[in-house]
Design a protein around this motif. Structure first.
Motif, PDB file in Angstrom:
ATOM      1  N   TYR A  82       2.055   9.686  73.167  1.00 10.07           N
ATOM      2  CA  TYR A  82       1.884  10.674  74.237  1.00 10.07           C
ATOM      3  C   TYR A  82       2.414  10.138  75.556  1.00 10.07           C
ATOM      4  N   GLN A  83       2.201   8.870  75.830  1.00  8.17           N
ATOM      5  CA  GLN A  83       2.714   8.288  77.074  1.00  8.17           C
ATOM      6  C   GLN A  83       4.240   8.336  77.108  1.00  8.17           C
ATOM      7  N   GLN A  84       4.881   8.075  75.973  1.00  6.37           N
ATOM      8  CA  GLN A  84       6.342   8.182  75.927  1.00  6.37           C
ATOM      9  C   GLN A  84       6.781   9.619  76.193  1.00  6.37           C
ATOM     10  N   PHE A  85       6.066  10.559  75.617  1.00  9.42           N
ATOM     11  CA  PHE A  85       6.357  11.974  75.830  1.00  9.42           C
ATOM     12  C   PHE A  85       6.259  12.320  77.317  1.00  9.42           C
ATOM     13  N   ALA A  86       5.169  11.909  77.963  1.00 10.30           N
ATOM     14  CA  ALA A  86       4.959  12.241  79.370  1.00 10.30           C
ATOM     15  C   ALA A  86       5.983  11.538  80.262  1.00 10.30           C
ATOM     16  N   ALA A 147      -1.223  24.324  93.310  1.00 14.62           N
ATOM     17  CA  ALA A 147      -0.804  23.088  93.966  1.00 14.62           C
ATOM     18  C   ALA A 147      -1.602  21.886  93.466  1.00 14.62           C
ATOM     19  N   ARG A 148      -2.866  22.105  93.153  1.00 15.58           N
ATOM     20  CA  ARG A 148      -3.737  20.995  92.772  1.00 15.58           C
ATOM     21  C   ARG A 148      -3.604  20.614  91.308  1.00 15.58           C
ATOM     22  N   TYR A 149      -3.261  21.565  90.437  1.00 21.93           N
ATOM     23  CA  TYR A 149      -3.296  21.288  89.003  1.00 21.93           C
ATOM     24  C   TYR A 149      -1.936  21.358  88.290  1.00 21.93           C
ATOM     25  N   LEU A 150      -1.025  22.194  88.775  1.00 14.42           N
ATOM     26  CA  LEU A 150       0.229  22.356  88.037  1.00 14.42           C
ATOM     27  C   LEU A 150       1.084  21.093  87.972  1.00 14.42           C
ATOM     28  N   PRO A 151       1.268  20.344  89.056  1.00 15.06           N
ATOM     29  CA  PRO A 151       2.148  19.174  88.953  1.00 15.06           C
ATOM     30  C   PRO A 151       1.722  18.195  87.862  1.00 15.06           C
ATOM     31  N   GLN A 152       0.410  17.958  87.762  1.00 13.04           N
ATOM     32  CA  GLN A 152      -0.060  16.996  86.761  1.00 13.04           C
ATOM     33  C   GLN A 152      -0.016  17.566  85.347  1.00 13.04           C
ATOM     34  N   GLU A 157       0.589  14.232  82.878  1.00 15.16           N
ATOM     35  CA  GLU A 157      -0.500  13.323  83.250  1.00 15.16           C
ATOM     36  C   GLU A 157      -1.845  13.885  82.810  1.00 15.16           C
ATOM     37  N   TRP A 158      -1.977  15.223  82.865  1.00 12.60           N
ATOM     38  CA  TRP A 158      -3.176  15.911  82.406  1.00 12.60           C
ATOM     39  C   TRP A 158      -2.784  16.870  81.285  1.00 12.60           C
ATOM     40  N   THR A 159      -3.743  17.225  80.459  1.00  9.39           N
ATOM     41  CA  THR A 159      -3.488  18.192  79.403  1.00  9.39           C
ATOM     42  C   THR A 159      -4.379  19.418  79.609  1.00  9.39           C
ATOM     43  N   GLY A 160      -4.071  20.505  78.903  1.00 12.09           N
ATOM     44  CA  GLY A 160      -4.805  21.752  79.063  1.00 12.09           C
ATOM     45  C   GLY A 160      -5.338  22.273  77.742  1.00 12.09           C
ATOM     46  N   MET A 203      -6.036  10.481  75.757  1.00  6.26           N
ATOM     47  CA  MET A 203      -4.596  10.215  75.827  1.00  6.26           C
ATOM     48  C   MET A 203      -4.055  10.487  77.226  1.00  6.26           C
ATOM     49  N   ALA A 204      -4.751  11.329  77.993  1.00  8.94           N
ATOM     50  CA  ALA A 204      -4.336  11.658  79.359  1.00  8.94           C
ATOM     51  C   ALA A 204      -5.514  11.439  80.293  1.00  8.94           C
ATOM     52  N   GLU A 205      -5.230  11.382  81.596  1.00  5.27           N
ATOM     53  CA  GLU A 205      -6.271  11.062  82.573  1.00  5.27           C
ATOM     54  C   GLU A 205      -7.308  12.170  82.716  1.00  5.27           C
ATOM     55  N   ASN A 206      -6.884  13.421  82.532  1.00  6.67           N
ATOM     56  CA  ASN A 206      -7.782  14.543  82.772  1.00  6.67           C
ATOM     57  C   ASN A 206      -7.437  15.665  81.796  1.00  6.67           C
ATOM     58  N   ILE A 207      -8.405  16.532  81.561  1.00  5.68           N
ATOM     59  CA  ILE A 207      -8.206  17.708  80.718  1.00  5.68           C
ATOM     60  C   ILE A 207      -8.614  18.929  81.524  1.00  5.68           C
ATOM     61  N   VAL A 208      -7.736  19.916  81.576  1.00  2.46           N
ATOM     62  CA  VAL A 208      -7.983  21.141  82.327  1.00  2.46           C
ATOM     63  C   VAL A 208      -8.328  22.241  81.326  1.00  2.46           C
ATOM     64  N   HIS A 209      -9.606  22.634  81.320  1.00  6.79           N
ATOM     65  CA  HIS A 209     -10.062  23.676  80.403  1.00  6.79           C
ATOM     66  C   HIS A 209      -9.948  25.043  81.066  1.00  6.79           C
ATOM     67  N   LEU A 210      -9.353  26.000  80.371  1.00  9.23           N
ATOM     68  CA  LEU A 210      -9.371  27.395  80.810  1.00  9.23           C
ATOM     69  C   LEU A 210     -10.420  28.104  79.965  1.00  9.23           C
ATOM     70  N   VAL A 211     -11.448  28.630  80.625  1.00  8.31           N
ATOM     71  CA  VAL A 211     -12.665  29.074  79.950  1.00  8.31           C
ATOM     72  C   VAL A 211     -12.955  30.541  80.279  1.00  8.31           C
TER      73      VAL A 211
END
Length: 584
Positions: A82-86, A147-152, A157-160, A203-211
């Protein structure tokens, strides 16, 4: 191991001749998508897929995942891959440069995604869901959230994730009970979600859940659902990660396949409540989530193509090595199976690429016709391509004979992994109902009529070339059968509520089989006109189309007959009669 030198030519050919990439590249926003750039991107993606991800596929299947003190442990090598992918920027190809994307066509990201899914579908589900989260947030999020979540998310760096299903609410989202309580500029989320793919990992620093959840005063049913962004770790104003949110994985599902993909039961708000942020408008969450779901449905259809490709490659290699009264690749029945696998896979690939190209054209030009075309093709791609994956992976086991039933050969894993595809992101029954309802009856059949018109144009081109006379005649017959089923649907669909549901699956398979043949013929016509190029490959495109039209397209007659026979026999037996043969 998957050899991406093998399908690379077909991927490029499908992009050029089925997905209309040259026309896309002529648009100002996609002018960088030159043929040389496309070739370079696919070549490099193939190295990562074949050299890194593919060897981890059996490892992941054997090791699986585990939950230890709320943390999901993934198989060896998965995090490093995953790090290679990112680091390679592979998750950013089609996204907005304002947030770190490369601004390339979505349809160009599709063959790259196919490689990940073919090499290692369990691993590939992680970036697949992240891309869907980016789509949903890009279309519906506030400027602050973007602005806060899309770049990562775009950088990897983060997954969803996507959190819809609850224990009491499978496909019936009206039954959702998760609740969201306002708390200043955020909300406190409480509830439980099941079947959450890659809902927890490190595998990533953060996970962004859409709930999906309900506000206190929300109306009943699907009209009262809102969408919330709930991060695993809270994000500070400077973009750094803060404390752990009130979100945790409480268990993992033990599955038939995709063992290396954690399918999580997620609990939100066991304590003070998980902090979440509204995405889009209140009570409009389902419409927002459909941005992600439609993206995911095309991607799942592509997964069907991808796992079919892997199964075919393995079966072909085995047939070239296995001696039984000579090499089995020379046995007529084995040749039939291999050609069925090959042509179904290539037809599915062309159809999926073509549908994604329509999304590119509609977004670039605001073209309503292309938007309607993409919407129509989405349930066909999801439904038909995942159904053919069942056939192709089953044939892959059959080509291996008894050795295919032995886990060590790996053929069985492909069939096990493929089995989820007709189920998740909306079962294929739901896809079929979407096709007959929202995508056909709702608009009076206009989008389907337009697609038939495109097929008629291809038929005219076939008739101009005597070499395709037989194929033209057979395709015309199949098109007439599809039109008859379509006319019956328009006439009967509004008269009986049960009738569309009873015929929907066969109608979807009819249209998928027809569209697959159409894509094969488009490719054959293009191949017959290319003077310079790999003549062996070009001739194989023509011969593959002839096989499909002769041996697979006739299925249209059966599907059409089942639609035309109607719903009486499907609905005649009552609940008690279904069990009438049981001992009592």
């Amino acid at each position: 191991m998957v050899d991406y030198k093998a399908p690379l030519k077909d991927m490029q050919f499908a992009l050029q001749h089925n997905a209309r990439l040259p026309q896309l590249a002529a648009l100002p926003q996609f002018e960088e998508a030159t043929e040389d750039m496309v070739a370079a991107i696919l070549e490099e993606a193939g190295k990562l897929a074949g050299g890194v991800l593919s060897p981890l596929n059996p490892v992941g299947d054997n090791q699986g995942v585990s939950l230890e003190e709320g943390r999901v442990r993934v198989p060896e090598g998965f995090a490093e891959a995953y790090q290679q992918f990112a680091e390679g920027g592979w998750g950013s190809l089609q996204f907005d440069p304002e947030y770190g994307g490369q601004g390339l066509p979505y349809s160009l990201s599709i063959p790259v995604m196919e490689m990940w899914q073919s090499a290692n579908m369990a691993w590939g589900l992680c970036p697949l869901l992240s891309q869907g989260a980016v789509e949903a947030l890009s279309a519906n999020g506030s400027e602050l959230l973007k602005a806060r979540y899309l770049p990562q998310l775009i950088s990897g760096e983060w997954t969803g994730t996507m959190n819809l299903t609850e224990p009491q609410a499978g496909s019936d989202l009206a039954a959702i009970r998760s609740r969201a309580e306002p708390d200043g500029d955020c909300y406190r989320i409480h509830g439980q979600k099941i079947f959450i793919t890659w809902g927890e990992h490190e595998m990533a620093e953060n996970i962004v859940h859409l709930v999906l959840a309900r506000l206190p005063d929300a109306p009943a049913g699907v009209k009262g659902i809102s969408l919330f962004l709930v991060p695993k770790y809270l994000v500070n104003e400077d973009g750094s990660l803060g404390e752990l949110n009130d979100v945790r994985c409480v268990s993992l599902e033990h599955k038939m396949g995709i063992h290396a993909s954690p399918t999580c039961v997620m609990s939100f708000g066991d304590n003070e409540g998980a902090i979440g942020y509204l995405v889009g408008e209140e009570n409009k969450g389902l419409a927002c989530m459909f941005t992600m779901m439609n993206n995911a449905r095309l991607a799942v259809g592509l997964q069907g193509v991808a796992i079919a490709e892997r199964s075919y490659q393995q079966a072909l290699a085995y047939a070239n090595e296995r001696e039984q009264a000579g090499l089995i690749i020379r046995h007529a029945d084995v040749r039939r199976m291999l050609l069925t696998m090959k042509t179904l896979t290539e037809a599915g690939r062309a159809l999926a690429y073509d549908a994604c190209a329509s999304l590119d054209f509609s977004h670039a030009n605001g073209d309503a016709a292309e938007q309607a075309r993409a919407a129509l093709l989405t349930p066909i791609v999801k439904g038909w391509c995942t159904e053919i994956a069942q056939e192709v992976t089953s044939l892959g086991v059959q080509v291996h004979g008894g050795m295919g039933f032995i886990e060590e050969t790996g053929a069985a894993q492909h069939q096990r992994d493929a089995r989820i595809l007709p189920i998740y992101e909306g079962t294929n029954g739901i896809q079929a109902m979407d096709l007959v309802g929202r995508k056909t009856l709702f608009d009076g059949g206009r989008a389907m009529q337009a697609l038939f018109g495109e097929m008629e144009q291809t038929l005219l081109l076939l008739r101009e070339q005597s070499a395709f006379g037989v194929e033209a005649e057979r395709f015309e017959a199949a098109l007439q059968q599809a039109r008859a089923a379509f006319d019956m649907l328009l006439n009967k669909g509004g008269q009986d509520r049960q009738w569309p549901g009873a015929v929907a699956f066969n109608y979807m398979m009819l249209m998928g089989t027809l569209a697959g043949g159409w894509q094969q013929l488009r490719a054959a016509l293009a191949a017959s006109e290319v003077v310079d190029g790999d003549q062996q490959f070009l001739q194989a495109k023509v011969l593959g189309a002839r096989f499909y039209i002769a041996q697979i397209l006739p299925r249209c007659a059966s599907y059409a007959a089942m639609v035309l026979n109607g719903a009486d026999e499907v609905l005649a037996m009552d609940d008690d009669q279904l069990a009438s043969a049981w001992y009592s």
